[in-house]
Write an enzyme that holds these catalytic residues in place. Structure first.
Site, PDB file in Angstrom:
ATOM      1  N   ASP A  68     -73.089 -85.950   9.532  1.00 52.45           N
ATOM      2  CA  ASP A  68     -72.574 -84.702   8.322  1.00 52.45           C
ATOM      3  C   ASP A  68     -72.053 -85.834   7.109  1.00 52.45           C
ATOM      4  O   ASP A  68     -71.793 -84.951   5.671  1.00 52.45           O
ATOM      5  CB  ASP A  68     -71.721 -83.760   9.243  1.00 52.45           C
ATOM      6  CG  ASP A  68     -73.512 -83.005   9.616  1.00 52.45           C
ATOM      7  OD1 ASP A  68     -74.336 -82.999   9.329  1.00 52.45           O
ATOM      8  OD2 ASP A  68     -72.960 -82.073  10.671  1.00 52.45           O
ATOM      9  N   ASP A 168     -48.995 -74.218  10.099  1.00 55.33           N
ATOM     10  CA  ASP A 168     -49.553 -75.541   9.649  1.00 55.33           C
ATOM     11  C   ASP A 168     -50.871 -75.849   8.160  1.00 55.33           C
ATOM     12  O   ASP A 168     -50.905 -76.414   7.603  1.00 55.33           O
ATOM     13  CB  ASP A 168     -50.703 -75.821  10.884  1.00 55.33           C
ATOM     14  CG  ASP A 168     -49.368 -76.368  11.862  1.00 55.33           C
ATOM     15  OD1 ASP A 168     -48.205 -75.872  12.155  1.00 55.33           O
ATOM     16  OD2 ASP A 168     -50.393 -76.296  12.818  1.00 55.33           O
TER      17      ASP A 168
END
Length: 280
Positions: A68, A168
């Site tokens: 991918d 985060d």
């Protein structure tokens, strides 16, 4: 005769060997072959090397030999010219790649014969506050720079303030990218041909920790608040850091990715294979 670009994962010897065989076959049939400089050198055909920023010009098809990640590179290189991409799977997941290596020569012949369909996938238009603009097929990420310290990010949707996150990071994904980083952060799996934007927080320090699935017409802007910088990455490519007040604007590009499908394995089958799902 067709103009064909090959994007090859240079760290996979079997992909390089297939590329050599395809080049010999396509060249013998009179097709025009292009490769980015690195794979051109790896297969010993520097005469076919073409700069990546011009490889999509007057190109009929791009063929990706890899996983991918190789598909993302191929789409990035040619999508703005509307060039279709045929993926040959040498990776472990293969959500994007639709053909197995042993079927690659026949798949290319089938494409050249006109026996194929095009599946359009939305891409992101990502614009930094300094004017830098790039496209993305999977996702745009704004995340913390320093380990152990959250980053503070404010989100505006369609010009209106939505909320702020101490987290985060934040991921803005396409449906295609819903099975990438967004999924690992707890986001939903969305059928890849849907029109949507998916906003997923990464480890947020808030009670509101859900993904949002938004209309494809949505305009998102993510601002950095406070003195903790944030790193920006698009489809795995770093775009640098944003300081206090820096921003990333994300919307749907008017240049979709065009993926070649040949009536083989569909998205649901790819999910079953990847997650080991079986009939019960």
């Amino acid at each position: 005769m067709a103009a064909i670009a090959l994007f090859v994962h240079v760290d996979r010897p079997e992909a390089l060997e297939l590329a050599r065989r395809l080049i010999d076959r396509l060249d013998a049939d009179g097709h025009r072959i292009r490769l980015p400089p690195e794979p051109a050198a790896a297969v010993g055909r520097t005469d076919l090397a073409c700069p990546v920023d011009g490889i999509g010009e007057k190109l009929d098809v791009a063929v990706s030999l890899g996983g991918d990640g190789s598909m993302l590179r191929a789409v990035t290189a040619v999508a703005d010219e509307g060039v279709p991409v045929l993926g040959v799977n040498y990776g472990s997941l293969g959500y994007l790649t639709g053909t197995e290596p042993e079927d690659a020569p026949a798949a290319i012949e089938q494409f050249l014969a006109g026996d194929y369909h095009i599946e359009e996938r939305i891409r992101l238009r990502c614009r930094l506050g300094n004017g830098t603009e790039v496209g993305a097929l999977n996702e745009a990420i704004v995340e913390k720079v320093h380990s152990g310290r959250t980053v503070h990010l404010a989100v505006h949707i369609d010009g209106d303030y939505f909320t702020s996150y101490a987290a985060d990071g934040l991921i803005v994904a396409t449906p295609t990218g819903s099975t990438a980083y967004s999924l690992s952060a707890g986001g939903p799996i969305v059928a890849p041909t849907m029109g949507a934007l998916i906003l997923t927080p990464v480890a947020p320090h808030t009670l509101f920790d859900r993904s949002l699935v938004l209309l494809p017409s949505s305009q998102l802007v993510i601002h950095v608040q406070g003195d903790r910088p944030a790193a920006v990455a698009v489809d795995g490519r770093s775009l640098g850091e944003l300081g206090e007040g820096g921003s990333l604007a994300v919307s749907v590009s008017d240049r979709p990715a065009r993926l070649v499908t040949l009536g083989r394995r569909g998205f649901h089958q790819a999910l079953k294979t990847t997650f080991g799902l079986t009939d019960r």
